[in-house]
Design a protein around this motif. Sequence first.
Motif, PDB file in Angstrom:
ATOM      1  N   MET A   1      -4.492 -29.365  -3.067  1.00 13.89           N
ATOM      2  CA  MET A   1      -5.847 -29.728  -3.535  1.00 13.89           C
ATOM      3  C   MET A   1      -6.766 -28.922  -2.475  1.00 13.89           C
ATOM      4  O   MET A   1      -6.515 -29.194  -1.241  1.00 13.89           O
ATOM      5  N   HIS A   2      -7.778 -28.591  -2.757  1.00  9.09           N
ATOM      6  CA  HIS A   2      -8.920 -28.051  -2.043  1.00  9.09           C
ATOM      7  C   HIS A   2      -9.722 -28.901  -1.163  1.00  9.09           C
ATOM      8  O   HIS A   2      -9.922 -30.149  -1.854  1.00  9.09           O
ATOM      9  N   GLY A   3      -9.584 -28.801   0.037  1.00 10.53           N
ATOM     10  CA  GLY A   3     -10.426 -29.772   0.925  1.00 10.53           C
ATOM     11  C   GLY A   3     -11.706 -30.308   0.609  1.00 10.53           C
ATOM     12  O   GLY A   3     -12.019 -31.135   0.975  1.00 10.53           O
ATOM     13  N   LEU A   4     -12.377 -29.488  -0.201  1.00  8.74           N
ATOM     14  CA  LEU A   4     -13.874 -29.788  -0.425  1.00  8.74           C
ATOM     15  C   LEU A   4     -13.678 -31.068  -1.297  1.00  8.74           C
ATOM     16  O   LEU A   4     -14.452 -31.779  -1.534  1.00  8.74           O
ATOM     17  N   VAL A   5     -12.610 -31.203  -2.044  1.00  4.67           N
ATOM     18  CA  VAL A   5     -12.512 -32.436  -2.992  1.00  4.67           C
ATOM     19  C   VAL A   5     -12.107 -33.642  -2.135  1.00  4.67           C
ATOM     20  O   VAL A   5     -13.141 -34.727  -2.263  1.00  4.67           O
ATOM     21  N   ASN A   6     -11.448 -33.632  -1.067  1.00 10.77           N
ATOM     22  CA  ASN A   6     -11.096 -34.677  -0.163  1.00 10.77           C
ATOM     23  C   ASN A   6     -12.222 -34.867   0.445  1.00 10.77           C
ATOM     24  O   ASN A   6     -12.834 -36.152   0.678  1.00 10.77           O
ATOM     25  N   ARG A   7     -13.088 -33.826   1.115  1.00 14.61           N
ATOM     26  CA  ARG A   7     -14.211 -34.072   1.773  1.00 14.61           C
ATOM     27  C   ARG A   7     -15.275 -34.649   0.928  1.00 14.61           C
ATOM     28  O   ARG A   7     -16.060 -35.693   1.413  1.00 14.61           O
ATOM     29  N   SER A   8     -15.484 -34.671  -0.036  1.00 17.57           N
ATOM     30  CA  SER A   8     -16.363 -35.208  -1.107  1.00 17.57           C
ATOM     31  C   SER A   8     -16.257 -36.496  -1.193  1.00 17.57           C
ATOM     32  O   SER A   8     -17.090 -37.290  -1.110  1.00 17.57           O
ATOM     33  N   ILE A   9     -14.823 -36.935  -1.442  1.00 21.24           N
ATOM     34  CA  ILE A   9     -14.583 -38.467  -1.604  1.00 21.24           C
ATOM     35  C   ILE A   9     -14.779 -38.971   0.090  1.00 21.24           C
ATOM     36  O   ILE A   9     -15.444 -40.199   0.080  1.00 21.24           O
ATOM     37  N   GLN A  10     -14.568 -38.491   1.045  1.00 25.15           N
ATOM     38  CA  GLN A  10     -14.947 -38.943   2.501  1.00 25.15           C
ATOM     39  C   GLN A  10     -16.264 -39.033   2.394  1.00 25.15           C
ATOM     40  O   GLN A  10     -16.915 -40.071   3.224  1.00 25.15           O
ATOM     41  N   CYS A  11     -17.240 -38.071   2.120  1.00 27.71           N
ATOM     42  CA  CYS A  11     -18.494 -38.303   2.446  1.00 27.71           C
ATOM     43  C   CYS A  11     -19.244 -39.443   1.394  1.00 27.71           C
ATOM     44  O   CYS A  11     -19.887 -39.979   1.993  1.00 27.71           O
ATOM     45  N   PHE A  12     -18.614 -39.615   0.427  1.00 30.13           N
ATOM     46  CA  PHE A  12     -18.971 -40.685  -0.744  1.00 30.13           C
ATOM     47  C   PHE A  12     -18.841 -41.950   0.047  1.00 30.13           C
ATOM     48  O   PHE A  12     -19.693 -42.973   0.105  1.00 30.13           O
ATOM     49  N   VAL A  13     -17.804 -42.112   0.631  1.00 30.00           N
ATOM     50  CA  VAL A  13     -17.206 -43.446   1.252  1.00 30.00           C
ATOM     51  C   VAL A  13     -18.139 -43.674   2.436  1.00 30.00           C
ATOM     52  O   VAL A  13     -18.761 -44.706   2.774  1.00 30.00           O
ATOM     53  N   ARG A  14     -18.187 -42.691   3.325  1.00 32.48           N
ATOM     54  CA  ARG A  14     -19.092 -43.106   4.547  1.00 32.48           C
ATOM     55  C   ARG A  14     -20.441 -43.091   4.096  1.00 32.48           C
ATOM     56  O   ARG A  14     -21.099 -44.139   4.867  1.00 32.48           O
TER      57      ARG A  14
END
Length: 202
Positions: A1-14
């Motif tokens: 999975m592209h890191g942009l997907v994980n990073r988007s979830i991370q930014c949403f949570v934070r």
Amino acid sequence: MHGLVNRSIQCFVRDTYGSRIWAEVTNALGVGPEGFESMLIYPDDLTIQLLDETSRVLDKPKDILLEDVGTYLVSHPNSEAIRRLLRFGGDNFPDFLHSLDDLPDRAALAVVDLEFPELELLDGVDGQFTLHVRGPHPEFAYALVGLLRTMADDYGALVLLDQDATEDGNMQIRISLLDIAFAEGRSFSLAGPSQNVAGDPQ
């Protein structure tokens, strides 16, 4: 999975729930508090675990979580660049809907290796549309529901959205456009803001 997907979830949570909640998620995953890099590639299983743990920590069903992530991506000030990219799809909500077929290609131009689902919009009658979402991760259609609902508000349109699985295991989103000009939409200028308000400050 592209890191942009994980990073988007991370930014949403934070951005939505704070660093303490994000730390609880990363501790469960065994990932450092710095989280994910946008331009790296991660195993698909890790992204699934990320969604599962975030769903557990927030006590929120995964489909609702993904819808909230989709809403975040086009409504939070840190994601203004994504909203602007989508608004270039047309002057009104129907025009925007018809631009979605080209969205995967536009996303690929911006981010190489981003695995975006295939989108196909079918017109019905009396403001009825069906958006078919095909690809290896059909559950991300829920994120598209959040995105579509927020973009409808952005254009000032009144819509009803529903989604379900198709016989081939993919997803479809049924869109009922009730009023193209129900409310005043958010302002948008092709020239853009005078300074960059997009990005991930985290």
